[in-house]
Design a protein around this motif. Structure first.
Motif, PDB file in Angstrom:
ATOM      1  N   GLY A  29       3.206  -2.171  78.008  1.00  0.00           N
ATOM      2  CA  GLY A  29       3.109  -0.778  78.403  1.00  0.00           C
ATOM      3  C   GLY A  29       3.620  -0.486  79.800  1.00  0.00           C
ATOM      4  O   GLY A  29       3.491   0.625  80.279  1.00  0.00           O
ATOM      5  N   THR A  30       4.216  -1.452  80.470  1.00  0.00           N
ATOM      6  CA  THR A  30       4.755  -1.232  81.814  1.00  0.00           C
ATOM      7  C   THR A  30       6.271  -1.362  81.775  1.00  0.00           C
ATOM      8  O   THR A  30       6.846  -1.946  80.851  1.00  0.00           O
ATOM      9  N   SER A  31       6.920  -0.836  82.816  1.00  0.00           N
ATOM     10  CA  SER A  31       8.379  -0.943  82.864  1.00  0.00           C
ATOM     11  C   SER A  31       8.818  -2.392  83.062  1.00  0.00           C
ATOM     12  O   SER A  31       9.857  -2.807  82.539  1.00  0.00           O
ATOM     13  N   ALA A  32       8.033  -3.182  83.794  1.00  0.00           N
ATOM     14  CA  ALA A  32       8.355  -4.604  83.941  1.00  0.00           C
ATOM     15  C   ALA A  32       8.194  -5.324  82.603  1.00  0.00           C
ATOM     16  O   ALA A  32       8.971  -6.228  82.278  1.00  0.00           O
ATOM     17  N   GLY A  33       7.187  -4.943  81.820  1.00  0.00           N
ATOM     18  CA  GLY A  33       7.018  -5.505  80.481  1.00  0.00           C
ATOM     19  C   GLY A  33       8.198  -5.164  79.585  1.00  0.00           C
ATOM     20  O   GLY A  33       8.660  -5.990  78.795  1.00  0.00           O
ATOM     21  N   PHE A  34       8.699  -3.930  79.724  1.00  0.00           N
ATOM     22  CA  PHE A  34       9.880  -3.524  78.968  1.00  0.00           C
ATOM     23  C   PHE A  34      11.087  -4.382  79.356  1.00  0.00           C
ATOM     24  O   PHE A  34      11.851  -4.820  78.490  1.00  0.00           O
ATOM     25  N   SER A  35      11.240  -4.645  80.648  1.00  0.00           N
ATOM     26  CA  SER A  35      12.352  -5.477  81.119  1.00  0.00           C
ATOM     27  C   SER A  35      12.236  -6.900  80.584  1.00  0.00           C
ATOM     28  O   SER A  35      13.244  -7.508  80.193  1.00  0.00           O
ATOM     29  N   LEU A  36      11.020  -7.456  80.583  1.00  0.00           N
ATOM     30  CA  LEU A  36      10.821  -8.798  80.038  1.00  0.00           C
ATOM     31  C   LEU A  36      11.180  -8.851  78.552  1.00  0.00           C
ATOM     32  O   LEU A  36      11.842  -9.789  78.094  1.00  0.00           O
ATOM     33  N   ARG A  37      10.744  -7.852  77.801  1.00  0.00           N
ATOM     34  CA  ARG A  37      11.042  -7.827  76.355  1.00  0.00           C
ATOM     35  C   ARG A  37      12.532  -7.650  76.093  1.00  0.00           C
ATOM     36  O   ARG A  37      13.085  -8.256  75.181  1.00  0.00           O
ATOM     37  N   LEU A  38      13.170  -6.829  76.911  1.00  0.00           N
ATOM     38  CA  LEU A  38      14.613  -6.634  76.756  1.00  0.00           C
ATOM     39  C   LEU A  38      15.350  -7.943  77.039  1.00  0.00           C
ATOM     40  O   LEU A  38      16.263  -8.332  76.289  1.00  0.00           O
ATOM     41  N   GLY A  39      14.948  -8.649  78.096  1.00  0.00           N
ATOM     42  CA  GLY A  39      15.559  -9.935  78.409  1.00  0.00           C
ATOM     43  C   GLY A  39      15.322 -10.963  77.318  1.00  0.00           C
ATOM     44  O   GLY A  39      16.227 -11.731  76.960  1.00  0.00           O
ATOM     45  N   GLN A  40      14.098 -10.987  76.765  1.00  0.00           N
ATOM     46  CA  GLN A  40      13.810 -11.910  75.665  1.00  0.00           C
ATOM     47  C   GLN A  40      14.713 -11.637  74.474  1.00  0.00           C
ATOM     48  O   GLN A  40      15.244 -12.575  73.853  1.00  0.00           O
ATOM     49  N   THR A  41      14.870 -10.374  74.141  1.00  0.00           N
ATOM     50  CA  THR A  41      15.704 -10.003  72.998  1.00  0.00           C
ATOM     51  C   THR A  41      17.159 -10.392  73.232  1.00  0.00           C
ATOM     52  O   THR A  41      17.818 -10.943  72.341  1.00  0.00           O
TER      53      THR A  41
END
Length: 180
Positions: A29-41
């Motif tokens: 739910g955070t923008s840093a979490g979004f960045s981590l998920r995008l990098g993982q993908t």
């Protein structure tokens, strides 16, 4: 502790209060979490593409992992990680846009368990594939340079994906006790 009595305790209490209110950076739910998920993908997709497109990875028996159908361990795990990370990336992106982070303990517990399981599987797949690539690179190995380079890139992308997945799992695990 009150504001004027012992600043070191007041700062610690305020930090704990801020983490409970704003969440842990990198959690769901955070923008840093979004960045981590995008990098993982991105890294998982790159690992999968380097391993499977244009090379015959199934031609080397050391890469076989039999689980209902013949496929490789790394390809199988990356095939699980990509939809997991993409879906949670969509959840994170939505949470950031509507400014409403996900804070249900049951849902967060499922995400933490899924992150930890996939993180361990990514590490296992990356390490086992790195071992096989190392064997193929030996002087008596039978690996054309173009193919081995692609395998090495695939392993590197898998390790980068594992690093981001492990970080995400740790951040979510850190947030979990504050919700219970």
């Amino acid at each position: 502790m009150r504001k004027g009595e012992g600043n070191e305790f007041w700062v610690c209490d305020e930090l704990i209060w801020l983490l409970r209110m704003d969440g842990v950076p990198g959690s769901v739910g955070t923008s840093a979490g979004f960045s981590l998920r995008l990098g993982q993908t991105i890294f998982s997709s790159a690992s999968l593409l380097f391993m499977s497109l244009g090379v015959e990875f199934y031609g080397y028996t050391a890469f076989w992992f039999v689980f209902f159908s013949p496929s490789t361990f790394l390809v199988t795990i990356m095939g699980l990680v990509i939809p997991w990370s993409f879906t949670l990336g969509l959840v994170d992106g939505y949470s950031v846009l509507v400014k409403c982070p996900l804070r249900q303990p049951g849902v967060l517990l499922l995400i933490v368990i899924g992150d930890w399981v996939l993180s361990i599987l990514i590490l296992a797949a990356a390490c086992s594939t790195a071992g096989v690539v190392d064997l193929l690179l030996q002087p008596d190995g039978n690996c054309p340079p173009r193919i081995c380079t692609r395998y090495q890139l695939s392993v590197a992308m898998a390790f980068l994906s594992w690093f981001l997945s492990g970080a995400s799992a740790l951040f979510n695990l850190w947030l979990l006790p504050s919700l219970l």
